[in-house]
Scaffold this active site. Structure first.
Site, PDB file in Angstrom:
ATOM      1  N   TYR A 103       0.831  -1.202   0.000  1.00 27.31           N
ATOM      2  CA  TYR A 103       0.000   0.000   0.000  1.00 27.31           C
ATOM      3  C   TYR A 103       0.870   1.258   0.000  1.00 27.31           C
ATOM      4  O   TYR A 103       1.446   1.649   1.006  1.00 27.31           O
ATOM      5  CB  TYR A 103      -0.922   0.018   1.216  1.00 27.31           C
ATOM      6  N   HIS A 185       0.201 -12.282   0.594  1.00 29.25           N
ATOM      7  CA  HIS A 185      -0.543 -11.283  -0.176  1.00 29.25           C
ATOM      8  C   HIS A 185      -0.525 -11.534  -1.684  1.00 29.25           C
ATOM      9  O   HIS A 185       0.523 -11.816  -2.273  1.00 29.25           O
ATOM     10  CB  HIS A 185       0.067  -9.899   0.096  1.00 29.25           C
TER      11      HIS A 185
END
Length: 383
Positions: A103, A185
């Site tokens: 992010y 992820h």
């Protein structure tokens, strides 16, 4: 005289116009940044997970703060706004925070850590992700999702050594002593870097990341691990290949789209005592009036009309669309938490207020009667 069909059409068009005005106002700045919270706010505390003997680890609060917007996802977010969003979450009673190296290429973790490192470590739960390692560069990759990210390049590494390196790097960026939950992820067919080759990355993780995280859990270094993915296939494959505790299922269980998760993914997790965290419960803002859907560039056919119809029914029952969407996503018993994002205090405060609104049972009955949600979908009135 207008027929019932005519009146419903007018209601739908009115709801669509309202959402369009809200979306336009959101582009103008903070004054129009948040869909108003409608309905009776009970004033009760945020919903929590009661611990049960023998249960796998779950976050304490059933609403957390997701870190995509604070990593400059979709639009730039100032340091001051990020800090205010985190402060508002804490003040509202939120004690679960989810971030990732991905992010903003480290930006979200740094901002989360700047706030959380001053809070008592035992009073909150923190999750982050592994799978991408960041290295400094003067020419960061162009990633459409991130606006003005940190100057880092990334590479995939799902080996045991890569996981340990990723966790060490995250702790450095966060300035925090330990993590609670670690998600592997983006091993998923929707990852544009992988596509159909996602299973090759999965095989590496099955031999490296998964057993490494299991050892860390057994040694008490972390409390839980799982996958953070946008599609069901990796989650279903992971429960056969390892011993995960919790999955972050993004874009898979929302008011607009939930059939596959409801009928297949969530029951498969429940049978093994595994819980889910719902990422993007607002479809990345679409259920709060924004003109974007999930993390893709296009809005699926039929979604504008479906959103408008649900919004019209919500208005007739005196509630807003965001409130309905957040409470729906949190209602399933296998869901441990939802993690909507927020880029400023107003958005975070609105998300928290939505969890305190008393939604009339007749609203959910109307959605099922109109076949706008699945007949077997759990709702706050039925759990």
């Amino acid at each position: 005289m207008p027929t019932r069909r005519d009146m419903l059409a007018l209601s739908t068009m009115g709801a669509a116009a309202l959402l369009a005005r809200q979306a336009h106002a959101q582009d103008a700045g903070h004054a129009g940044d948040v869909m108003p919270t409608l309905g009776h706010v009970t004033g009760t505390t945020l919903p929590a997970n009661a611990p049960r003997p023998g249960q796998r680890f779950r976050p304490p609060t059933r609403i957390g703060l997701g870190g995509v917007p604070i990593g400059n996802g979709f639009a730039a977010c100032t340091d001051a706004d990020a800090e205010a969003a985190l402060e508002a979450a804490w003040a509202a009673g939120v004690r679960y925070f989810d971030t990732s190296p991905w992010y903003g290429l480290g930006l979200s973790e740094r901002r989360f850590g700047h706030f959380l490192h001053t809070r008592p470590r035992d009073e909150f739960v923190l999750s982050t992700k592994v799978g991408r390692l960041l290295t400094a560069t003067t020419h960061p990759p162009a990633v459409k999702l991130w606006n003005d990210p940190s100057p880092f390049a990334y590479r995939y590494d799902y080996t045991a050594d890569g996981v340990r390196r990723s966790i060490e790097d995250s702790l450095q960026r966060l300035g925090i002593s330990r993590l609670d939950i670690v998600y592997i992820h983006d091993i998923s067919p929707d990852n544009g870097d992988m596509g159909a080759r996602w299973t090759e990355y999965f095989d590496v993780a099955a031999k490296g990341a998964m057993p490494a995280l299991t050892r860390m859990r057994e040694e008490g270094i972390i409390k839980a691990w799982g996958f953070g993915v946008n599609t069901p296939q990796p989650a279903l494959k992971a429960i056969e290949a390892g011993d995960p505790d919790i999955f972050l299922l993004a874009t898979q269980y929302s008011l607009l789209r939930h059939d596959e998760a409801l009928d297949h993914t969530l029951p498969a997790l429940a049978r093994r005592g595994i819980s889910a965290v719902v990422g993007a419960p607002l479809n990345a803002g679409y259920l709060a009036g924004r003109d974007r859907y999930d993390y893709r560039g296009t809005i699926p056919e039929g979604m504008p009309r479906k959103r408008a119809r649900i919004s019209a029914i919500a208005a007739r029952h005196g509630i807003d669309l965001r409130t309905a969407a957040l409470q729906f996503a949190a209602a399933h018993p296998t869901v441990a938490a939802i993690v909507p994002g927020a880029r400023n205090a107003a958005q975070m405060q609105a998300n928290a207020r939505s969890m305190e609104v008393a939604i009339p049972p007749e609203f959910w009955a109307a959605l099922k009667q109109e076949k706008l949600i699945a007949a077997n979908a759990p709702t706050p009135a039925t759990v």
